[in-house]
Motif scaffolding. Structure first.
Motif, PDB file in Angstrom:
ATOM      1  N   THR A  98       8.973  51.846 109.550  1.00 28.35           N
ATOM      2  CA  THR A  98       8.643  51.541 110.934  1.00 28.35           C
ATOM      3  C   THR A  98       9.086  52.708 111.821  1.00 28.35           C
ATOM      4  O   THR A  98       9.827  53.585 111.397  1.00 28.35           O
ATOM      5  CB  THR A  98       9.335  50.241 111.367  1.00 28.35           C
ATOM      6  OG1 THR A  98      10.708  50.271 110.947  1.00 28.35           O
ATOM      7  CG2 THR A  98       8.665  49.031 110.720  1.00 28.35           C
ATOM      8  N   SER A 128       3.479  49.485 111.439  1.00 27.86           N
ATOM      9  CA  SER A 128       4.138  48.288 111.957  1.00 27.86           C
ATOM     10  C   SER A 128       4.868  47.574 110.819  1.00 27.86           C
ATOM     11  O   SER A 128       4.623  47.841 109.636  1.00 27.86           O
ATOM     12  CB  SER A 128       3.101  47.336 112.565  1.00 27.86           C
ATOM     13  OG  SER A 128       2.229  46.850 111.551  1.00 27.86           O
ATOM     14  N   SER A 129       5.744  46.640 111.183  1.00 22.92           N
ATOM     15  CA  SER A 129       6.511  45.913 110.166  1.00 22.92           C
ATOM     16  C   SER A 129       5.608  45.194 109.187  1.00 22.92           C
ATOM     17  O   SER A 129       5.840  45.222 107.966  1.00 22.92           O
ATOM     18  CB  SER A 129       7.450  44.907 110.844  1.00 22.92           C
ATOM     19  OG  SER A 129       8.427  45.557 111.621  1.00 22.92           O
ATOM     20  N   SER A 130       4.566  44.532 109.703  1.00 23.56           N
ATOM     21  CA  SER A 130       3.669  43.790 108.813  1.00 23.56           C
ATOM     22  C   SER A 130       2.914  44.720 107.886  1.00 23.56           C
ATOM     23  O   SER A 130       2.694  44.409 106.712  1.00 23.56           O
ATOM     24  CB  SER A 130       2.693  42.946 109.637  1.00 23.56           C
ATOM     25  OG  SER A 130       1.915  43.773 110.501  1.00 23.56           O
ATOM     26  N   THR A 131       2.522  45.899 108.389  1.00 25.11           N
ATOM     27  CA  THR A 131       1.803  46.851 107.554  1.00 25.11           C
ATOM     28  C   THR A 131       2.716  47.447 106.491  1.00 25.11           C
ATOM     29  O   THR A 131       2.324  47.596 105.330  1.00 25.11           O
ATOM     30  CB  THR A 131       1.194  47.971 108.408  1.00 25.11           C
ATOM     31  OG1 THR A 131       0.311  47.393 109.372  1.00 25.11           O
ATOM     32  CG2 THR A 131       0.411  48.958 107.550  1.00 25.11           C
ATOM     33  N   ALA A 133       5.299  46.034 105.160  1.00 23.95           N
ATOM     34  CA  ALA A 133       5.513  44.992 104.154  1.00 23.95           C
ATOM     35  C   ALA A 133       4.347  44.932 103.178  1.00 23.95           C
ATOM     36  O   ALA A 133       4.542  44.787 101.966  1.00 23.95           O
ATOM     37  CB  ALA A 133       5.715  43.645 104.844  1.00 23.95           C
ATOM     38  N   GLY A 134       3.129  45.069 103.696  1.00 28.11           N
ATOM     39  CA  GLY A 134       1.955  45.060 102.832  1.00 28.11           C
ATOM     40  C   GLY A 134       1.898  46.273 101.918  1.00 28.11           C
ATOM     41  O   GLY A 134       1.554  46.165 100.742  1.00 28.11           O
ATOM     42  N   GLN A 146      12.714  49.473 106.662  1.00 30.08           N
ATOM     43  CA  GLN A 146      12.330  48.738 107.860  1.00 30.08           C
ATOM     44  C   GLN A 146      13.417  47.757 108.257  1.00 30.08           C
ATOM     45  O   GLN A 146      14.269  47.377 107.453  1.00 30.08           O
ATOM     46  CB  GLN A 146      11.005  48.011 107.645  1.00 30.08           C
ATOM     47  CG  GLN A 146      11.016  46.892 106.624  1.00 30.08           C
ATOM     48  CD  GLN A 146       9.746  46.063 106.685  1.00 30.08           C
ATOM     49  OE1 GLN A 146       9.214  45.780 107.766  1.00 30.08           O
ATOM     50  NE2 GLN A 146       9.238  45.679 105.533  1.00 30.08           N
ATOM     51  N   SER A 148      14.388  44.044 109.262  1.00 29.62           N
ATOM     52  CA  SER A 148      13.854  42.735 108.897  1.00 29.62           C
ATOM     53  C   SER A 148      14.694  41.631 109.522  1.00 29.62           C
ATOM     54  O   SER A 148      15.922  41.729 109.592  1.00 29.62           O
ATOM     55  CB  SER A 148      13.829  42.566 107.377  1.00 29.62           C
ATOM     56  OG  SER A 148      12.955  43.495 106.774  1.00 29.62           O
ATOM     57  N   GLU A 152      12.193  39.522 102.785  1.00 34.01           N
ATOM     58  CA  GLU A 152      10.801  39.836 102.520  1.00 34.01           C
ATOM     59  C   GLU A 152      10.414  39.289 101.149  1.00 34.01           C
ATOM     60  O   GLU A 152      11.173  39.387 100.188  1.00 34.01           O
ATOM     61  CB  GLU A 152      10.571  41.354 102.556  1.00 34.01           C
ATOM     62  CG  GLU A 152      10.700  41.966 103.932  1.00 34.01           C
ATOM     63  CD  GLU A 152       9.521  41.631 104.840  1.00 34.01           C
ATOM     64  OE1 GLU A 152       8.511  41.091 104.340  1.00 34.01           O
ATOM     65  OE2 GLU A 152       9.625  41.915 106.043  1.00 34.01           O
ATOM     66  N   THR A 198      10.606  44.297 116.134  1.00 28.13           N
ATOM     67  CA  THR A 198      11.670  43.308 115.999  1.00 28.13           C
ATOM     68  C   THR A 198      12.693  43.424 117.126  1.00 28.13           C
ATOM     69  O   THR A 198      13.251  42.420 117.570  1.00 28.13           O
ATOM     70  CB  THR A 198      12.384  43.463 114.645  1.00 28.13           C
ATOM     71  OG1 THR A 198      12.864  44.811 114.503  1.00 28.13           O
ATOM     72  CG2 THR A 198      11.455  43.149 113.491  1.00 28.13           C
TER      73      THR A 198
END
Length: 306
Positions: A98, A128-131, A133-134, A146, A148, A152, A198
């Motif tokens: 991030t 981004s955080s969601s990206t 994570a993916g 990142q 959190s 995760e 976050t």
């Protein structure tokens, strides 16, 4: 090492159409179409939703693409090991993070690591955080950094450190030597990350729970912008963790607001579940964990005692 059907399938999946895949591969549309149909016959199910303007992976296609990409990553690692990269010769480490991690922490860590291991190179993707994570779940990076708020899923967390949200300000700021309440922030220009981060989520929740409204004079998804605004604006405040500015603490003051909601984050170092690490990656992770722990012990008293 990939079959023709798989190469064509991945090209259509990434480009979204037969014509775009044709331009990418320099292969006739009809040939690509035949190979896709042949692959679907082998799998026993359609892999795409076909539309007038393109082709989109359906549920079966997404599952198939996920496994193909994971197998490709394992194949790359196997080839690297066979070529002797286990001895940490020339190696590329792919990192996702991030924005806050890319400002100061990771560039400094990478530079220091390469002083000892000059053959190792890095590729850094900021998302981004969601990206992020993916990317780590799909195995599209070797390691992720990142902040959190919760564990995760489907990743291995190899290290974590508490990363409370702190106030950052110039050392001569009026609040630098004082006890700070949330309401005190309303008297100064505040620069905040945008709402998807976050930091912003925790700050907005804290303000809402305390019945306080803080109107920022600047919002931005780049911490570098917030940093330069802070340095050039008298009385300015921003929010970050100690890790975001780990090697810049001689230039500013960090202060805790002392509110529990702002202490819920951790900095996590994550790797794909079940994937074997190369020697270079293992060495990098060990270096990072040792260096972050040492620097955090140096910085913690600055804001805990403030």
């Amino acid at each position: 090492m990939l079959s023709t059907e798989i190469r064509y399938f991945l090209a259509v999946a990434s480009t979204g159409s037969l014509s775009a895949a044709s331009q990418q591969l320099y292969v006739a549309v009809s040939a690509i179409s035949r190979q896709i149909q042949r692959l679907e016959q082998q799998v026993g199910a359609p892999l795409f939703e076909r539309h007038p303007r393109g082709m989109i992976l359906n549920e079966a296609g997404e599952i198939f693409a996920h496994h193909v990409r994971r197998n490709m990553l394992e194949m790359e690692l196997a080839v690297a090991e066979i070529k002797g990269l286990n001895a940490v010769r020339r190696a590329l480490i792919r990192i996702a993070c991030t924005d806050g991690m890319a400002f100061d922490l990771l560039p400094t860590l990478m530079a220091r690591f390469r002083l000892q291991n000059p053959a190792v190179t890095f590729s850094l993707q900021i998302a981004s955080s969601s990206t992020v994570a993916g990317l780590i779940r799909e195995g599209e990076c070797d390691v992720a950094f990142q902040f959190s708020l919760q564990p995760e899923r489907a990743v291995d967390v190899v290290a974590s450190w508490p990363a409370p949200v702190l106030l950052a300000m110039q050392q001569q700021h009026p609040l630098a030597g004082a006890a700070i309440g949330l309401a005190d922030l309303s008297h100064y220009p505040v620069a905040l990350p945008q709402q998807g981060s976050t930091v912003r989520q925790l700050f907005d929740l804290t303000c809402h729970m305390n019945g306080i409204f803080i109107e920022p004079v600047l919002t931005c998804d780049s911490f570098a912008t917030l940093w330069h605004f802070l340095l050039n604006t008298p009385g300015a405040l921003t929010l970050c963790s100690q890790f975001t500015v780990l090697y810049q603490t001689d230039r500013l003051a960090l202060k805790s607001i002392g509110i529990n909601q702002l202490s819920q984050r951790t900095l996590q170092v994550q790797t794909p579940t079940g994937r074997r690490r190369s020697a270079a990656l293992a060495l990098w992770i060990d270096f990072v964990c040792e260096e972050i722990t040492r620097q955090n012990q140096r910085v913690q008293p600055m804001w805990q005692d403030a």
